[in-house]
Design a protein around this motif. Structure first.
Motif, mmCIF file in Angstrom:
data_model
loop_
_atom_site.group_PDB
_atom_site.id
_atom_site.type_symbol
_atom_site.label_atom_id
_atom_site.label_comp_id
_atom_site.label_asym_id
_atom_site.label_seq_id
_atom_site.Cartn_x
_atom_site.Cartn_y
_atom_site.Cartn_z
ATOM 1 N N PHE A 104 -6.001 20.642 0.020
ATOM 2 C CA PHE A 104 -7.414 20.837 0.796
ATOM 3 C C PHE A 104 -7.252 19.044 0.634
ATOM 4 C CE2 PHE A 104 -11.965 18.281 1.133
ATOM 5 C CZ PHE A 104 -12.400 19.069 2.265
ATOM 6 N N LYS A 105 -7.100 17.839 -0.433
ATOM 7 C CA LYS A 105 -7.523 16.937 -0.857
ATOM 8 C C LYS A 105 -6.518 16.494 -0.267
ATOM 9 C CE LYS A 105 -10.401 15.163 -3.189
ATOM 10 N NZ LYS A 105 -11.424 13.981 -3.035
ATOM 11 N N SER A 106 -4.884 16.970 0.499
ATOM 12 C CA SER A 106 -3.694 16.381 0.134
ATOM 13 C C SER A 106 -3.875 15.943 2.019
ATOM 14 C CB SER A 106 -2.409 17.535 -0.187
ATOM 15 O OG SER A 106 -1.372 16.802 0.758
ATOM 16 N N LEU A 107 -4.682 17.008 2.703
ATOM 17 C CA LEU A 107 -4.610 17.138 4.018
ATOM 18 C C LEU A 107 -6.160 16.112 4.318
ATOM 19 C CD1 LEU A 107 -4.331 20.980 5.057
ATOM 20 C CD2 LEU A 107 -2.883 19.001 5.126
ATOM 21 N N ARG B 96 0.621 -1.431 -0.149
ATOM 22 C CA ARG B 96 -0.145 0.013 -0.234
ATOM 23 C C ARG B 96 0.696 1.259 -0.169
ATOM 24 N NH1 ARG B 96 -4.907 -0.517 2.318
ATOM 25 N NH2 ARG B 96 -6.194 -3.070 2.389
ATOM 26 N N TYR B 97 0.317 2.259 -0.835
ATOM 27 C CA TYR B 97 1.035 3.184 -0.779
ATOM 28 C C TYR B 97 0.327 4.614 -0.684
ATOM 29 C CZ TYR B 97 4.933 0.767 -2.586
ATOM 30 O OH TYR B 97 5.844 -0.690 -3.114
ATOM 31 N N PRO B 98 0.386 5.246 -0.048
ATOM 32 C CA PRO B 98 -0.651 6.933 0.145
ATOM 33 C C PRO B 98 -1.151 7.528 -1.171
ATOM 34 C CG PRO B 98 0.891 7.409 1.610
ATOM 35 C CD PRO B 98 2.128 5.411 1.198
ATOM 36 N N TYR B 99 -1.512 7.968 -1.363
ATOM 37 C CA TYR B 99 -1.932 8.379 -3.014
ATOM 38 C C TYR B 99 -2.570 9.358 -2.958
ATOM 39 C CZ TYR B 99 -2.039 7.664 -8.464
ATOM 40 O OH TYR B 99 -2.516 8.104 -9.860
ATOM 41 N N LYS B 100 -2.150 11.080 -3.193
ATOM 42 C CA LYS B 100 -2.494 12.136 -2.917
ATOM 43 C C LYS B 100 -2.039 13.186 -3.786
ATOM 44 C CE LYS B 100 -1.638 12.141 1.771
ATOM 45 N NZ LYS B 100 -2.804 12.277 3.354
ATOM 46 N N PRO B 101 -2.465 14.777 -3.591
ATOM 47 C CA PRO B 101 -1.456 15.394 -3.867
ATOM 48 C C PRO B 101 -0.735 15.928 -2.770
ATOM 49 C CG PRO B 101 -3.555 16.100 -4.102
ATOM 50 C CD PRO B 101 -3.798 14.652 -3.293
ATOM 51 N N LYS B 102 0.329 16.443 -3.620
ATOM 52 C CA LYS B 102 1.235 16.773 -2.501
ATOM 53 C C LYS B 102 1.801 18.359 -1.885
ATOM 54 C CE LYS B 102 5.650 13.780 -3.883
ATOM 55 N NZ LYS B 102 4.796 12.687 -5.036
ATOM 56 N N LEU B 103 0.745 17.888 -0.644
ATOM 57 C CA LEU B 103 1.211 19.543 0.055
ATOM 58 C C LEU B 103 1.577 20.304 -0.258
ATOM 59 C CD1 LEU B 103 -0.731 20.893 1.848
ATOM 60 C CD2 LEU B 103 0.540 20.338 3.642
ATOM 61 N N LEU C 78 -7.001 3.154 -16.390
ATOM 62 C CA LEU C 78 -6.302 4.327 -15.532
ATOM 63 C C LEU C 78 -4.532 4.362 -15.127
ATOM 64 C CD1 LEU C 78 -6.319 4.248 -11.817
ATOM 65 C CD2 LEU C 78 -5.126 1.788 -11.859
ATOM 66 N N THR C 79 -4.316 5.865 -15.028
ATOM 67 C CA THR C 79 -3.028 6.507 -15.231
ATOM 68 C C THR C 79 -2.804 6.413 -13.968
ATOM 69 O OG1 THR C 79 -3.678 7.575 -17.329
ATOM 70 C CG2 THR C 79 -2.411 8.537 -16.101
ATOM 71 N N ILE C 80 -1.314 5.791 -13.378
ATOM 72 C CA ILE C 80 -1.045 6.067 -11.665
ATOM 73 C C ILE C 80 0.626 7.522 -12.987
ATOM 74 C CG2 ILE C 80 1.023 4.780 -10.300
ATOM 75 C CD1 ILE C 80 -0.422 2.144 -11.080
ATOM 76 N N VAL C 81 0.340 8.442 -11.376
ATOM 77 C CA VAL C 81 0.887 9.393 -11.840
ATOM 78 C C VAL C 81 1.873 9.561 -10.513
ATOM 79 C CG1 VAL C 81 1.303 11.745 -12.426
ATOM 80 C CG2 VAL C 81 -1.068 10.553 -12.598
ATOM 81 N N SER C 82 3.550 10.055 -11.337
ATOM 82 C CA SER C 82 4.217 9.614 -10.331
ATOM 83 C C SER C 82 4.596 10.849 -8.929
ATOM 84 C CB SER C 82 6.046 9.988 -10.708
ATOM 85 O OG SER C 82 5.570 11.113 -12.081
ATOM 86 N N SER C 83 3.850 11.934 -10.007
ATOM 87 C CA SER C 83 4.269 12.726 -8.486
ATOM 88 C C SER C 83 3.257 12.713 -8.039
ATOM 89 C CB SER C 83 3.249 14.497 -9.402
ATOM 90 O OG SER C 83 2.407 14.299 -9.564
ATOM 91 N N VAL C 84 1.522 11.946 -7.353
ATOM 92 C CA VAL C 84 1.191 11.296 -6.535
ATOM 93 C C VAL C 84 1.184 10.294 -5.682
ATOM 94 C CG1 VAL C 84 -1.344 11.560 -6.251
ATOM 95 C CG2 VAL C 84 -0.642 12.159 -8.677
ATOM 96 N N LEU C 85 2.330 9.902 -5.691
ATOM 97 C CA LEU C 85 3.298 8.620 -4.972
ATOM 98 C C LEU C 85 3.949 9.660 -4.013
ATOM 99 C CD1 LEU C 85 2.979 5.776 -7.014
ATOM 100 C CD2 LEU C 85 1.747 5.902 -4.944
ATOM 101 N N PRO C 86 4.051 8.977 -2.474
ATOM 102 C CA PRO C 86 5.025 10.206 -1.355
ATOM 103 C C PRO C 86 6.939 9.374 -2.604
ATOM 104 C CG PRO C 86 4.141 8.149 -1.060
ATOM 105 C CD PRO C 86 3.900 8.126 -2.077
ATOM 106 N N LYS C 87 7.049 8.743 -2.953
ATOM 107 C CA LYS C 87 8.268 8.480 -3.328
ATOM 108 C C LYS C 87 9.185 8.580 -5.205
ATOM 109 C CE LYS C 87 9.807 6.479 -0.141
ATOM 110 N NZ LYS C 87 10.800 6.031 0.677
ATOM 111 N N ARG C 88 9.473 8.686 -6.228
ATOM 112 C CA ARG C 88 9.914 8.362 -7.386
ATOM 113 C C ARG C 88 10.241 6.769 -7.254
ATOM 114 N NH1 ARG C 88 9.536 11.692 -11.471
ATOM 115 N NH2 ARG C 88 10.690 10.142 -13.776
ATOM 116 N N GLU C 89 10.644 6.432 -5.808
ATOM 117 C CA GLU C 89 10.977 4.864 -6.279
ATOM 118 C C GLU C 89 10.347 3.985 -6.088
ATOM 119 O OE1 GLU C 89 12.815 6.977 -3.301
ATOM 120 O OE2 GLU C 89 14.579 7.550 -5.615
ATOM 121 N N ASP C 90 9.246 4.897 -5.544
ATOM 122 C CA ASP C 90 8.144 4.342 -5.331
ATOM 123 C C ASP C 90 7.115 4.081 -6.278
ATOM 124 O OD1 ASP C 90 7.950 3.850 -2.432
ATOM 125 O OD2 ASP C 90 7.375 5.544 -1.826
#
Length: 160
Positions: A76-79, A5-12, A134-146
Motif C-alpha cells: 500500500f505504501k509503495s503504491l 530529489r529521490y523517491p523514498y518509499k518501499p520497493k513494490l 534520522l536514518t536513511i536506509v539503502s533499500s528505500v532509495l531506488p538504486k544503491r548508487e543513489d
C-alpha cells in the motif's frame, strides 16, 4: 542552491515477495496446526503436550500471518507514497522512516554524529542531530548508487 530529489518509499517487488513468502508459510503452519495430533520436543529441552504443541504452532502461524499483513502495508505504501529524500548544500529532508508520513529536515550544521551500519546487505546511514535521529536506509532509495551519492554528499557537508 543545488537540490536533488529521490523517491523514498518501499520497493513494490520486495513487498509482494514478503506477502507471498510469509503468507505461504502461515498457510502451511495453519494447516499443520489444524492437523496436529502429537506433542513436540524442542532441542531435547522443551517438551510440549499435544495441546501445547498445537498452541505453539498457532502462535507461529499468527506471527507469520502478521508479517504477511505487514507486507500488505508495504505494498500500500509503495503504491500510494509520494515520499522523497531531498538533499541540498544546507540540509537533508526525508521521511522519518520508509513508511512514515512525518518529514524530518536536518540542517547540516545541526549534525552531531553520523554512522553506517550494514545488516544483510541493507545499509543504514544514521544521522544524529540536535533534535533527534534520522536514518536513511539503502533499500528505500531506488538504486544503491543513489544511496551512495546521498551518503557521500552528506558526509562532505557535515562537520563531525
Amino acid at each position: 542552491m543545488m537540490e536533488e530529489r529521490y523517491p523514498y518509499k518501499p520497493k513494490l517487488l520486495a513487498a509482494i515477495v514478503t506477502v507471498v513468502f510469509f503468507g505461504v508459510l502461515a498457510g502451511f503452519m495453519g494447516f499443520f496446526s489444524l492437523d496436529n495430533d502429537q506433542g513436540l520436543v524442542l532441542n531435547g529441552i522443551i517438551h510440549f503436550s499435544r495441546m501445547g504443541a498445537t498452541i505453539f504452532y498457532w502462535v507461529i502461524t499468527f506471527v507469520l500471518a502478521a508479517f504477511s499483513v505487514l507486507g500488505l502495508l508495504l505494498i500500500f505504501k509503495s503504491l500510494t507514497s509520494k515520499g522523497e529524500l531531498i538533499i541540498t548544500d544546507q540540509y537533508v529532508r526525508a521521511p522519518k522512516s520508509g513508511i512514515s508520513k512525518k518529514i524530518i529536515t536536518v540542517p547540516f550544521n545541526d549534525v552531531e554524529k553520523v554512522s553506517v551500519q550494514e545488516v544483510k546487505g541493507t545499509v543504514f546511514f544514521k544521522i544524529i542531530h540536535r533534535k533527534g535521529k534520522l536514518t536513511i536506509v539503502s533499500s528505500v532509495l531506488p538504486k544503491r548508487e543513489d544511496f551512495e551519492h546521498v551518503k557521500k554528499h552528506i558526509l562532505a557537508h557535515v562537520r563531525c
